[in-house]
Design a protein around this motif. Structure first.
Motif, mmCIF file in Angstrom:
data_model
loop_
_atom_site.group_PDB
_atom_site.id
_atom_site.type_symbol
_atom_site.label_atom_id
_atom_site.label_comp_id
_atom_site.label_asym_id
_atom_site.label_seq_id
_atom_site.Cartn_x
_atom_site.Cartn_y
_atom_site.Cartn_z
ATOM 1 N N ASP A 1 25.417 40.937 57.643
ATOM 2 C CA ASP A 1 24.311 41.699 58.217
ATOM 3 C C ASP A 1 24.366 43.158 57.794
ATOM 4 N N ILE A 2 25.550 43.704 57.752
ATOM 5 C CA ILE A 2 25.677 45.099 57.339
ATOM 6 C C ILE A 2 25.193 45.276 55.903
ATOM 7 N N MET A 3 25.604 44.353 55.040
ATOM 8 C CA MET A 3 25.172 44.442 53.646
ATOM 9 C C MET A 3 23.662 44.246 53.527
ATOM 10 N N ILE A 4 23.142 43.282 54.250
ATOM 11 C CA ILE A 4 21.713 43.003 54.200
ATOM 12 C C ILE A 4 20.916 44.240 54.612
ATOM 13 N N GLU A 5 21.378 44.876 55.670
ATOM 14 C CA GLU A 5 20.756 46.104 56.148
ATOM 15 C C GLU A 5 20.747 47.180 55.059
#
Lengths: 200, 200, 200, 200
Positions: free
Chosen positions: B118-122
């Motif tokens: 999720d952090i990367m996607i963000e």
DNA sequence: GATGAATGAGGCTTCATTCAT
DNA sequence: CATGAATGAAGCCTCATTCAT
């Protein structure tokens, strides 16, 4: 039995390599899914990497057939290009094709052994070739713009690679993403005044 | 010393993740390359995945800055789009950027933990956002065709992903491949009668 | 603790390699006997073969010291030769020396890696050298017959190898076998009219 | 076909056990070299150990014949002893004899099963016996010194074992090593004033 | 902060042996 | 006799992580 244990093994391997990737796919998992003894994998395929390669080549074989069939009956070059891209994208979302193996096992991903890499590279060349033929046809019948067919083919395949990864691996792809991508391709190779383009 | 041990560790990790990929990169290799004790990795970064994430975010941070800077001074939307793509591709072949970490560590590849994903996607969302702004500008100043800016941005980024993989991971890319790819983008988003397009 | 885990590991390995031979000695057995985790073996010694080599060299080191000490104080060459042989045979039946490792790990046995073989060969050369010196001394002080010291040394060592194997590995050796063997050597190198030979 | 599959199997096994040793010789290797199915090994020989034993006994049989023939026609005891040793050493460097199997498969090496060990020990006893007879003859015709024939036989065989290992397994043996070894034996058992010793 | 010895679960692979054909 | 697919236990080794110093 309906399928040989070797076939069961290959199918289980394709499923798992696609689902879990190379490293998370263990011999134990494969053997369990195929209901087979662990030792049978090295007996039939030598080692894990060779099994992986066998999976990749198997999927690639089917992929190549699909693309060839798709372009074969096209009325003109542009349509052939379009159908190629459509077949590419359709193949990539059909669960029965084990496409995900290729997402992880291809020259676009990592292969440890050089010799295995070379085999995959060679096979992928053929995938490009189908598109190159379509583009050449389009150049002859003037259904596409004056572009270098080889370079354009490589770019279009790259685009397929990219949109496919976006669709398959990320949450960014909107609903009609593949349709948009096809439009994008058509727009990029259409002759400037191009009106009808593709009729499907 | 010039760099702290933590920094040395991060740099060694970026180098090795880029060179060898996630699984082939071991704590021991990293510690040796950084000339640092193994125990320091968990001490500073918690565990391997977190270290990997730190590497990816670090590269992504720099990437984002480069793209923002590239589009910032553009005279019009189309040029901004062009500069975005050029900056993307330039970044991806600059060895000092540790780009390869992103090729293997991104929402386009595997991250085990959902929270890390999720952090990367963000973060990647922000990368897209820069291009979306550029496209919107182009729509307003009519330097690009009437397209949906979000969808088009995703497609263009997908194209970047694809051509980059082709260039970095395969032998198919011809010499002027990136230039061709840029032309391709321009052709696809240019207004039909668009003549000048981009002047660089 | 009195001994480090590394030392405990080496001792357990020497015991087991001697008792069971290379192949029957497993990492698990060694770790259990040393009361240590399996992974510590590769941590300290790299792999099984290197551990094996370390065991062999360790025993060989002690062996070399014993032989050197034995010949050092001899009054004449013949006595030095005698003491060399006696020390050799004594060493080979002393359980605390882990001699059996050498019976199985030496250029007189099989070593897989060539580089390891070379190290052992070099070390064994030194064992020969001690005897060669003794023989040369005997030639000078006329306590032994006119023989080529190098060739004779190799033959005597070969004899030691043979009688040792007979004693250690077979049921053929009679009670006073080693004494007989020593006599045999003395007879073979004594000057023809040689009366006193060796006084011990 | 000229040789039965069973014979082909035995020959392949002898070759490989000699070349690679017991553990490195696998059923698969043997089957491949013999051009025969794997299952045939257990079919004909029961298991690996039995096959190994069969190989050893086969070589030992031929060895025994050679030694018996060599001593049979000797004019006197000393010559018989000499011929025994010469035949031993000649046999050990003749590639067609598969001698190396014995270097690795003998009571001087490991046999797991006690019963198998006993069979080999029994057979080796006969090898010693041939030399004992020769020595006894020498005692009667005074061609050798007054020594205990049994003990001396064991020592001489031990010497053969040692010099053979030196020649076959190490790089220490000089060119005329075997000749020197024969001289060494003759010197050790010759009657003190013994002049002619052996005429060959 | 810094070190590296120590841990132990788990991976890939080998291989003698079995058995249905 | 002959075959070779199939089995599964066991081996070596890797490696992230812990912890005493």
């Amino acid at each position: 039995m309906a399928v040989s244990k070797k076939e069961a093994l290959l199918q289980a391997a394709k499923d798992l390599f696609g689902e879990c990737g190379y490293n998370e796919t263990t011999f134990k998992k494969i053997a369990e899914r195929a209901n087979v003894a662990m030792g049978l994998m090295t007996h039939h395929f030598g080692n894990k990497e060779k099994l992986f390669l066998a999976c990749g080549l198997d999927v690639l074989e089917n992929f190549h057939k699909k693309l060839s069939a798709a372009t074969a009956g096209a009325p003109d070059g542009m349509t052939a290009v379009y159908r190629y891209c459509k077949a590419y994208l359709d193949f990539s979302v059909d669960p029965s094709t084990n496409w995900l193996v290729l997402v992880r096992c291809s020259p676009y991903s990592d292969m440890k052994t050089t010799s295995d890499r070379d085999i995959m590279i060679e096979k992928f060349m053929q995938i490009h070739q189908v598109l190159i033929e379509a583009l050449k046809r389009g150049l002859e019948d003037h259904s596409i713009a004056r572009v270098d067919p080889v370079q354009t083919a490589i770019i279009i395949v790259s685009l397929m690679v990219g949109v496919n990864r976006t669709r398959v691996l990320t949450p960014y792809a909107p609903d009609n993403f593949y349709e948009e991508a096809l439009d994008f391709v058509v727009r990029a190779v259409a002759p400037c005044e191009g009106m009808p383009l593709v009729q499907e």
